[in-house]
Design a protein around this motif. Structure first.
Motif, PDB file in Angstrom:
ATOM      1  N   HIS A  17       0.852  -1.195   0.000  1.00  0.00           N
ATOM      2  CA  HIS A  17       0.000   0.000   0.000  1.00  0.00           C
ATOM      3  C   HIS A  17       0.886   1.242   0.000  1.00  0.00           C
ATOM      4  O   HIS A  17       2.116   1.131  -0.094  1.00  0.00           O
ATOM      5  CB  HIS A  17      -0.983  -0.030   1.173  1.00  0.00           C
ATOM      6  CG  HIS A  17      -0.331  -0.067   2.530  1.00  0.00           C
ATOM      7  ND1 HIS A  17       0.399   0.973   3.040  1.00  0.00           N
ATOM      8  CD2 HIS A  17      -0.299  -1.036   3.473  1.00  0.00           C
ATOM      9  CE1 HIS A  17       0.848   0.654   4.248  1.00  0.00           C
ATOM     10  NE2 HIS A  17       0.445  -0.574   4.529  1.00  0.00           N
ATOM     11  N   HIS A  20       4.262   1.456   2.022  1.00  0.00           N
ATOM     12  CA  HIS A  20       5.416   0.749   1.453  1.00  0.00           C
ATOM     13  C   HIS A  20       5.959   1.501   0.241  1.00  0.00           C
ATOM     14  O   HIS A  20       7.162   1.641   0.053  1.00  0.00           O
ATOM     15  CB  HIS A  20       5.022  -0.679   1.042  1.00  0.00           C
ATOM     16  CG  HIS A  20       4.307  -1.431   2.114  1.00  0.00           C
ATOM     17  ND1 HIS A  20       3.066  -1.996   1.924  1.00  0.00           N
ATOM     18  CD2 HIS A  20       4.637  -1.674   3.405  1.00  0.00           C
ATOM     19  CE1 HIS A  20       2.681  -2.586   3.047  1.00  0.00           C
ATOM     20  NE2 HIS A  20       3.607  -2.401   3.967  1.00  0.00           N
ATOM     21  N   TYR A  22       5.689   4.597  -0.298  1.00  0.00           N
ATOM     22  CA  TYR A  22       6.294   5.857   0.151  1.00  0.00           C
ATOM     23  C   TYR A  22       7.764   5.672   0.544  1.00  0.00           C
ATOM     24  O   TYR A  22       8.650   6.331   0.002  1.00  0.00           O
ATOM     25  CB  TYR A  22       5.511   6.431   1.334  1.00  0.00           C
ATOM     26  CG  TYR A  22       6.188   7.651   1.920  1.00  0.00           C
ATOM     27  CD1 TYR A  22       6.262   8.829   1.182  1.00  0.00           C
ATOM     28  CD2 TYR A  22       6.779   7.623   3.186  1.00  0.00           C
ATOM     29  CE1 TYR A  22       6.904   9.945   1.691  1.00  0.00           C
ATOM     30  CE2 TYR A  22       7.419   8.736   3.702  1.00  0.00           C
ATOM     31  CZ  TYR A  22       7.477   9.888   2.950  1.00  0.00           C
ATOM     32  OH  TYR A  22       8.119  10.991   3.442  1.00  0.00           O
ATOM     33  N   ASP A  48      10.004  -9.507   4.030  1.00  0.00           N
ATOM     34  CA  ASP A  48      10.247 -10.155   5.314  1.00  0.00           C
ATOM     35  C   ASP A  48       9.216 -11.279   5.392  1.00  0.00           C
ATOM     36  O   ASP A  48       8.021 -11.013   5.483  1.00  0.00           O
ATOM     37  CB  ASP A  48      10.000  -9.077   6.388  1.00  0.00           C
ATOM     38  CG  ASP A  48      10.252  -9.572   7.794  1.00  0.00           C
ATOM     39  OD1 ASP A  48      10.617 -10.739   7.966  1.00  0.00           O
ATOM     40  OD2 ASP A  48      10.073  -8.755   8.728  1.00  0.00           O
ATOM     41  N   TRP A 226      12.238 -10.929  13.803  1.00  0.00           N
ATOM     42  CA  TRP A 226      12.858  -9.599  13.742  1.00  0.00           C
ATOM     43  C   TRP A 226      14.367  -9.665  13.601  1.00  0.00           C
ATOM     44  O   TRP A 226      14.984  -8.844  12.919  1.00  0.00           O
ATOM     45  CB  TRP A 226      12.465  -8.769  14.974  1.00  0.00           C
ATOM     46  CG  TRP A 226      11.329  -7.862  14.638  1.00  0.00           C
ATOM     47  CD1 TRP A 226      10.022  -7.982  15.000  1.00  0.00           C
ATOM     48  CD2 TRP A 226      11.411  -6.689  13.807  1.00  0.00           C
ATOM     49  NE1 TRP A 226       9.282  -6.970  14.454  1.00  0.00           N
ATOM     50  CE2 TRP A 226      10.102  -6.164  13.723  1.00  0.00           C
ATOM     51  CE3 TRP A 226      12.439  -6.054  13.129  1.00  0.00           C
ATOM     52  CZ2 TRP A 226       9.802  -5.015  12.999  1.00  0.00           C
ATOM     53  CZ3 TRP A 226      12.144  -4.908  12.393  1.00  0.00           C
ATOM     54  CH2 TRP A 226      10.853  -4.405  12.334  1.00  0.00           C
ATOM     55  N   LEU A 230      16.261  -8.074  10.366  1.00  0.00           N
ATOM     56  CA  LEU A 230      17.254  -6.980  10.437  1.00  0.00           C
ATOM     57  C   LEU A 230      18.537  -7.357   9.702  1.00  0.00           C
ATOM     58  O   LEU A 230      19.183  -6.517   9.068  1.00  0.00           O
ATOM     59  CB  LEU A 230      17.577  -6.660  11.902  1.00  0.00           C
ATOM     60  CG  LEU A 230      16.469  -5.947  12.672  1.00  0.00           C
ATOM     61  CD1 LEU A 230      16.752  -6.009  14.176  1.00  0.00           C
ATOM     62  CD2 LEU A 230      16.334  -4.488  12.215  1.00  0.00           C
ATOM     63  N   ASN A 232      18.965  -8.746   7.026  1.00  0.00           N
ATOM     64  CA  ASN A 232      18.950  -8.612   5.559  1.00  0.00           C
ATOM     65  C   ASN A 232      19.870  -7.502   5.063  1.00  0.00           C
ATOM     66  O   ASN A 232      20.455  -7.591   3.989  1.00  0.00           O
ATOM     67  CB  ASN A 232      17.527  -8.371   5.051  1.00  0.00           C
ATOM     68  CG  ASN A 232      17.171  -6.893   4.971  1.00  0.00           C
ATOM     69  OD1 ASN A 232      17.423  -6.222   3.978  1.00  0.00           O
ATOM     70  ND2 ASN A 232      16.600  -6.356   6.046  1.00  0.00           N
ATOM     71  N   TYR A 233      19.969  -6.434   5.875  1.00  0.00           N
ATOM     72  CA  TYR A 233      20.753  -5.271   5.418  1.00  0.00           C
ATOM     73  C   TYR A 233      22.215  -5.633   5.208  1.00  0.00           C
ATOM     74  O   TYR A 233      22.883  -5.078   4.346  1.00  0.00           O
ATOM     75  CB  TYR A 233      20.653  -4.147   6.455  1.00  0.00           C
ATOM     76  CG  TYR A 233      19.246  -3.690   6.752  1.00  0.00           C
ATOM     77  CD1 TYR A 233      18.390  -3.336   5.707  1.00  0.00           C
ATOM     78  CD2 TYR A 233      18.766  -3.590   8.061  1.00  0.00           C
ATOM     79  CE1 TYR A 233      17.096  -2.902   5.969  1.00  0.00           C
ATOM     80  CE2 TYR A 233      17.479  -3.163   8.336  1.00  0.00           C
ATOM     81  CZ  TYR A 233      16.642  -2.819   7.290  1.00  0.00           C
ATOM     82  OH  TYR A 233      15.371  -2.391   7.545  1.00  0.00           O
ATOM     83  N   LEU A 253      12.938   4.056   7.419  1.00  0.00           N
ATOM     84  CA  LEU A 253      11.830   3.279   7.979  1.00  0.00           C
ATOM     85  C   LEU A 253      10.848   4.252   8.607  1.00  0.00           C
ATOM     86  O   LEU A 253      11.113   5.452   8.643  1.00  0.00           O
ATOM     87  CB  LEU A 253      12.349   2.311   9.055  1.00  0.00           C
ATOM     88  CG  LEU A 253      13.398   2.935   9.996  1.00  0.00           C
ATOM     89  CD1 LEU A 253      13.036   2.710  11.421  1.00  0.00           C
ATOM     90  CD2 LEU A 253      14.763   2.335   9.676  1.00  0.00           C
ATOM     91  N   ALA A 254       9.743   3.713   9.150  1.00  0.00           N
ATOM     92  CA  ALA A 254       8.810   4.593   9.852  1.00  0.00           C
ATOM     93  C   ALA A 254       8.974   4.385  11.352  1.00  0.00           C
ATOM     94  O   ALA A 254       9.588   3.413  11.807  1.00  0.00           O
ATOM     95  CB  ALA A 254       7.374   4.314   9.418  1.00  0.00           C
ATOM     96  N   HIS A 261      15.568  -0.915  14.900  1.00  0.00           N
ATOM     97  CA  HIS A 261      16.644  -0.413  14.047  1.00  0.00           C
ATOM     98  C   HIS A 261      17.658   0.440  14.795  1.00  0.00           C
ATOM     99  O   HIS A 261      18.825   0.483  14.418  1.00  0.00           O
ATOM    100  CB  HIS A 261      16.053   0.406  12.892  1.00  0.00           C
ATOM    101  CG  HIS A 261      15.414  -0.436  11.838  1.00  0.00           C
ATOM    102  ND1 HIS A 261      14.143  -0.932  11.967  1.00  0.00           N
ATOM    103  CD2 HIS A 261      15.886  -0.894  10.654  1.00  0.00           C
ATOM    104  CE1 HIS A 261      13.855  -1.649  10.886  1.00  0.00           C
ATOM    105  NE2 HIS A 261      14.891  -1.642  10.078  1.00  0.00           N
ATOM    106  N   HIS A 283      10.726   8.044   9.653  1.00  0.00           N
ATOM    107  CA  HIS A 283       9.728   9.061   9.272  1.00  0.00           C
ATOM    108  C   HIS A 283       8.388   8.776   9.940  1.00  0.00           C
ATOM    109  O   HIS A 283       8.197   7.746  10.599  1.00  0.00           O
ATOM    110  CB  HIS A 283       9.605   9.155   7.751  1.00  0.00           C
ATOM    111  CG  HIS A 283       9.173   7.886   7.067  1.00  0.00           C
ATOM    112  ND1 HIS A 283       7.908   7.381   7.187  1.00  0.00           N
ATOM    113  CD2 HIS A 283       9.844   7.028   6.253  1.00  0.00           C
ATOM    114  CE1 HIS A 283       7.811   6.282   6.461  1.00  0.00           C
ATOM    115  NE2 HIS A 283       8.980   6.030   5.892  1.00  0.00           N
ATOM    116  N   PHE A 285       3.913   8.803   9.681  1.00  0.00           N
ATOM    117  CA  PHE A 285       2.942   7.993   8.937  1.00  0.00           C
ATOM    118  C   PHE A 285       2.106   8.812   7.979  1.00  0.00           C
ATOM    119  O   PHE A 285       1.798   9.963   8.249  1.00  0.00           O
ATOM    120  CB  PHE A 285       1.954   7.334   9.909  1.00  0.00           C
ATOM    121  CG  PHE A 285       2.540   6.185  10.664  1.00  0.00           C
ATOM    122  CD1 PHE A 285       3.215   5.174  10.009  1.00  0.00           C
ATOM    123  CD2 PHE A 285       2.399   6.116  12.037  1.00  0.00           C
ATOM    124  CE1 PHE A 285       3.750   4.110  10.699  1.00  0.00           C
ATOM    125  CE2 PHE A 285       2.928   5.053  12.745  1.00  0.00           C
ATOM    126  CZ  PHE A 285       3.608   4.046  12.072  1.00  0.00           C
TER     127      PHE A 285
END
Ligand code: ME8
Length: 503
Positions: A17, A20, A22, A48, A226, A230, A232-233, A253-254, A261, A283, A285
């Motif tokens: 949506h 994501h 954004y 994920d 989780w 994490l 993955n980076y 991320l939000a 993070h 950021h 929402f």
């Protein structure tokens, strides 16, 4: 220089949506900006897949978990491709290249003792798949702060990560480097919570079946989603060719997932003795029409709605709106239809569209399409100031500020047309040199605007450059932003409105 930017990897229990789209679009804009600066960029996004809710939602649909994960991971990839997002890779946590690394790192931590076997009892939020500390559980009256469902008292034998050991190093990091967690309000929240104390955290679960990544040497325990996510980076770039990109320069991320993070991830990296990321940026929402987006209200800005906006206003207009009015910074933003249309009409169609159209039409009409030379550089100082502000804002992730500066130059150039009245000069043969100068100043400003806006509206930038008769390809930003780059004598191309007006 290298520049490595990441987005969260998204859960595959549902389709993408606006949220994501954004974060991934903002990362795309940063990636494009840094490519323009000549940096060696790596831009990563992905999915994920090992969350329990993925298993549950697959069961509801009568699919295997893998089938459901495949479908949704594909939906994310298709959406990002359709939106022209320029990610360099797409990591899926169910891929062997990721799973192997997760086991490798957890194995390393088992060896150093930063991961150990113990027993845990606490308040568990099943929807979020996280334990809440006693004081938080009490504060929320033993209900999930996210979905209101009762927290579950849960006891399990678990592997733990020795997070408590890293409270001091984390605080020191955040004190010495205030840019590590941004924006400042978020950084303060995180530091306050660290000062309240850090407990070791369980990083495995038992009895969750085959979906997930097992602890090396102990197949009864599955690594908590989780921790898996994490990693993955690092896992994606931990290869001989790509390790040059580590550490990430920005994790975007939000605010919902900042704790993981800003605290868990850097502590894990400290334990792994790996360099730390440059910045964790959380950021706000998007809400929709003044209300929180939710399934029950049915007001999600979903893929259908995103497609409609792209079809009607163009992809670049959507990108512009997201970048200029999105929730980068501490506040939330409202995705309101009326606001979108008003921004489109005034800032894009009216201000930018008219400026480009007027400038190039006058060159076509008064100078047979040839860019004249100028003996006065009226707009140079303003343009140079805007270019400097823009670059400074882009480097500090203030995309709204960068675009505000950019808009200032559009407005300045439109006012310049009013002030110099070239349509009057054109009627006075003795003012020919003056008219040349005015037209050159406008054309050169339009060229600079096309460079500045390229990361946000790459398609529009290309169209402006084609109409201006210069190559669509942009060279190095230093050279491109030097006033005077437009060569007199060049011929403008075919003109067409950039933004058809909407009612
Ligand atoms: O949390 N406004 O995945 P997720 C702005 N898998 N951004 C939004 C948003 C909104 N209303 N809603 C979602 C997860 N986002 C984990 C992440 S990372 C190692 C693991 C964006 O699918 C925003 O970037 O729930 C947020 O952090 C992310 O989507 C959450 O995506």
């Amino acid at each position: 220089m290298k520049f490595y930017v990441t987005t969260p990897i998204y859960y595959v229990n549902d389709r993408p949506h606006i949220g994501h789209v954004y974060t991934t679009t903002i990362a795309d804009i940063l990636a494009r900006y840094h490519r323009l600066c000549g940096d060696d960029v790596f831009f990563l996004t992905g999915t994920d897949e090992h969350a329990a809710k993925v298993v549950d939602s697959a069961v509801e649909r009568g699919l295997t978990t893998q089938q459901w994960a495949d479908q949704n991971a594909q939906a994310f990839q298709d959406t990002f491709a359709k939106l022209g997002l320029s990610n360099d890779d797409f990591i899926r946590t169910s891929q062997p290249r990721h799973k192997d690394k997760v086991q490798q790192y957890v194995g390393e931590l088992l060896k150093t003792g930063d991961v150990y076997l113990g027993e845990y009892e606490g308040w568990y939020d099943a929807g979020q798949e996280e334990y809440l500390p006693e004081n938080k559980a009490k504060e929320y009256e033993y209900k999930s702060p996210f979905n209101g469902k009762p927290l579950v008292r849960k006891k399990e034998k678990n592997y733990f990560f020795r997070l408590s050991k890293y409270a001091e190093p984390l605080l020191k990091l955040m004190e010495e480097n205030p840019r590590f967690v941004q924006p400042d309000v978020r950084r303060n929240e995180v530091m306050k919570r660290i000062r309240e104390g850090l407990n070791d955290v369980p990083i495995t679960r038992t009895g969750v079946g085959e979906w997930g990544i097992k602890v090396p040497g102990d197949a009864e325990h599955t690594i908590y989603v989780w921790i898996d996510a994490l990693i993955n980076y690092l896992s994606t770039v931990d290869t001989p060719e790509r390790i040059k990109y580590w550490p990430a320069d920005v994790h975007l991320l939000a605010k919902d997932i900042l704790w993981f993070h800003a605290v868990i991830w850097p502590a894990m990296l400290m334990a792994l003795k790996r360099p730390l990321p440059g910045q964790v940026y959380a950021h706000g929402f998007w809400i929709a029409e003044g209300q929180k987006m939710s399934k029950s209200l049915g007001n999600f800005v979903d893929l259908e709605k995103i497609d409609r906006h792209v079809a009607e206003y163009g992809l670049d207009s959507l990108r512009y709106f997201l970048a200029a009015y999105g929730p980068l910074g501490a506040n939330d933003s409202d995705f309101a239809e009326a606001k979108f249309i008003s921004v489109y009409n005034s800032e894009l169609a009216n201000d930018l569209g008219n400026l480009v159209n007027r400038a190039l039409t006058m060159i076509t009409r008064y100078r047979s399409g040839n860019v004249p030379s100028a003996n006065q550089m009226d707009l140079q100082a303003d343009a140079e100031r805007v270019c400097a502000v823009y670059q400074q804002k882009m480097s500090s992730l203030d995309l709204g500020g960068a675009l505000e500066a950019w808009r200032g130059l559009v407005t300045r150039a439109n006012r310049y047309v009013e002030e110099t009245a070239p349509f009057k000069l054109a009627k006075q043969p003795e003012q020919s040199a003056r008219l040349d100068a005015v037209l050159y100043n406008l054309a050169e400003t339009v060229r600079l605007l096309s460079v500045l806006v390229a990361p946000v509206m790459p398609g529009i930038s290309r169209q402006i450059r084609e109409q201006l008769g210069i190559g669509e390809k942009i060279g190095g930003i230093g050279e491109e932003l030097r006033w005077g780059g437009l060569v007199a004598g060049g011929k403008v191309g075919k003109l067409a409105p950039l933004f058809p007006r909407k009612i």
